[in-house]
Scaffold this active site. Structure first.
Site, short mmCIF file in Angstrom:
data_model
loop_
_atom_site.label_atom_id
_atom_site.label_comp_id
_atom_site.label_asym_id
_atom_site.label_seq_id
_atom_site.Cartn_x
_atom_site.Cartn_y
_atom_site.Cartn_z
N LYS A 100 0.83 -1.22 0.00
CA LYS A 100 0.00 0.00 0.00
C LYS A 100 0.86 1.26 0.00
O LYS A 100 0.71 2.15 0.82
CB LYS A 100 -0.98 -0.03 1.18
CG LYS A 100 -1.91 -1.26 1.11
CD LYS A 100 -2.98 -1.24 2.16
CE LYS A 100 -3.90 -2.44 2.04
NZ LYS A 100 -3.30 -3.75 2.39
O1 LIG Z 1 -4.89 -4.57 -0.10
C1 LIG Z 1 -5.30 -5.54 0.55
O2 LIG Z 1 -4.87 -6.66 0.30
C2 LIG Z 1 -6.41 -5.35 1.49
C3 LIG Z 1 -7.34 -4.39 1.15
C4 LIG Z 1 -8.57 -4.35 1.82
O3 LIG Z 1 -9.45 -3.58 1.49
N1 LIG Z 1 -8.77 -5.21 2.86
C5 LIG Z 1 -7.85 -6.13 3.24
O4 LIG Z 1 -8.14 -6.91 4.15
N2 LIG Z 1 -6.63 -6.17 2.60
C6 LIG Z 1 -5.56 -7.10 3.05
O5 LIG Z 1 -5.99 -8.45 2.77
C7 LIG Z 1 -5.61 -9.32 3.84
C8 LIG Z 1 -6.89 -9.89 4.46
O6 LIG Z 1 -6.59 -10.83 5.44
P1 LIG Z 1 -7.67 -11.81 6.09
O7 LIG Z 1 -8.79 -10.96 6.58
O8 LIG Z 1 -6.90 -12.47 7.19
O9 LIG Z 1 -8.10 -12.77 5.01
C9 LIG Z 1 -4.76 -8.48 4.78
O10 LIG Z 1 -3.41 -8.61 4.37
C10 LIG Z 1 -5.24 -7.06 4.55
O11 LIG Z 1 -4.25 -6.11 4.79
#
Ligand SMILES: O=C(O)c1cc(=O)[nH]c(=O)n1[C@@H]1O[C@H](COP(=O)(O)O)[C@@H](O)[C@H]1O
Length: 277
Positions: free
Chosen positions: A96
């Site tokens: 990001k």
């Molecule tokens: O850019 C991202 O990957 C991201 C964007 C977003 O809107 N929401 C989001 O959860 N993420 C990332 O996606 C992953 C989600 O993780 P879990 O919720 O454990 O599946 C994490 O690494 C977050 O930082």
């Protein structure tokens, strides 16, 4: 990797799953702590257990940077391990990033030259000159935050201007002046449901990186219903819902089972895309 290769991998594996390598030293099984590099040992086991079921891996930099030099070394080793052993995997550095032009150029150099990673997540808030330095590399992708999965997405992204245009819609429209769908993808949270319909009106052909199934409760079915296009157009991430389902010595097997469940649902959803080819 180009868009066509990505779609070929999706068809071959019947999967558009991205496994999120959000590896936290406090959450990995205890027996790994005696390893020289526990974070890498954990990642290697997860990758070996899931590589045939997914098309992408997304290490989130926060998890590695929180451990200083040791974390950065584990991150580099993980990227190299994927590239050496599973070269068909699309690698996303979830960092990001985004800053004034000459600083963004240094971020781009880190991920695209030094580490030769396929893509990096970028925040659009600082505008064109903060994003374009990432777009000067052949076969590398910018994944721009559009409509994120978290509650805070309401604070700015979902607010409307005087013409009724929401900020995330402005991001989608404006950024198409900088690159098209062979160089740019967008992040859209799986928790955003029907908003995928509106998003597809503006970016019908782009790939979307969709985090938020699993631990955050987003619905894969809904994402596919409103977000899937004729080349799938989705890379759906799950991190905690796959990598932390078991904390015993059988953690990798359990991760595989969790990935298999998601992959089976994806194979079902992909039928309409593949059958329409
Ligand atoms: O850019 C991202 O990957 C991201 C964007 C977003 O809107 N929401 C989001 O959860 N993420 C990332 O996606 C992953 C989600 O993780 P879990 O919720 O454990 O599946 C994490 O690494 C977050 O930082």
């Amino acid at each position: 990797m180009d868009k066509q290769q990505l779609f070929e991998n999706i068809k071959r594996k019947k999967s558009f799953l991205c496994v999120g390598l959000d590896t936290d030293i406090k959450k990995i099984p205890e027996h790994l702590l005696k390893e020289e590099d526990p974070i890498f040992a954990f990642n290697k086991a997860i990758i070996d257990a899931t590589a045939d079921l997914c098309i992408a891996y997304k290490p989130n930099l926060a998890f590695y940077e929180s451990m200083g030099v040791k974390g950065w070394i584990a991150f580099e080793k993980t990227v190299k391990y994927i590239k050496d052993n599973y070269p068909d995997q699309f690698i996303i550095a979830d960092a990001k990033r985004g800053d004034i032009g000459n600083t963004s150029a240094m971020y781009a150099r880190t991920f695209f030259e030094e580490l030769d990673i396929d893509s990096v997540t970028v925040a659009p808030y600082m505008g064109e000159d903060s994003v374009t330095p990432f777009l000067t590399y052949d076969n590398k992708w910018v994944i721009l935050l559009a409509l994120t999965s978290n509650k805070g997405s309401h604070d700015f992204q979902l607010t409307e201007d005087a013409n009724g245009e929401r900020l995330f819609e402005k991001v989608l429209r404006k950024s198409q002046e900088w690159a098209n769908d062979d160089r740019m993808m967008y992040v859209v949270g799986a928790t955003q449901g029907r908003a995928f319909e509106d998003i597809r009106k503006i970016v019908p052909d782009h790939f979307l990186l969709v985090p938020g199934i699993g631990a955050q409760g987003g619905s894969l079915e809904e994402v596919c219903k409103y977000g899937m296009n004729s080349t799938c157009g989705l890379i759906v991430n799950s991190s905690r819902g796959i990598i932390y389902v078991d904390k015993t010595e059988k953690f990798a097997e359990a991760a595989r089972t969790a990935a298999q469940e998601v992959q089976a649902q994806m194979a079902e959803q992909l039928k309409r895309v593949i059958n329409n080819q």
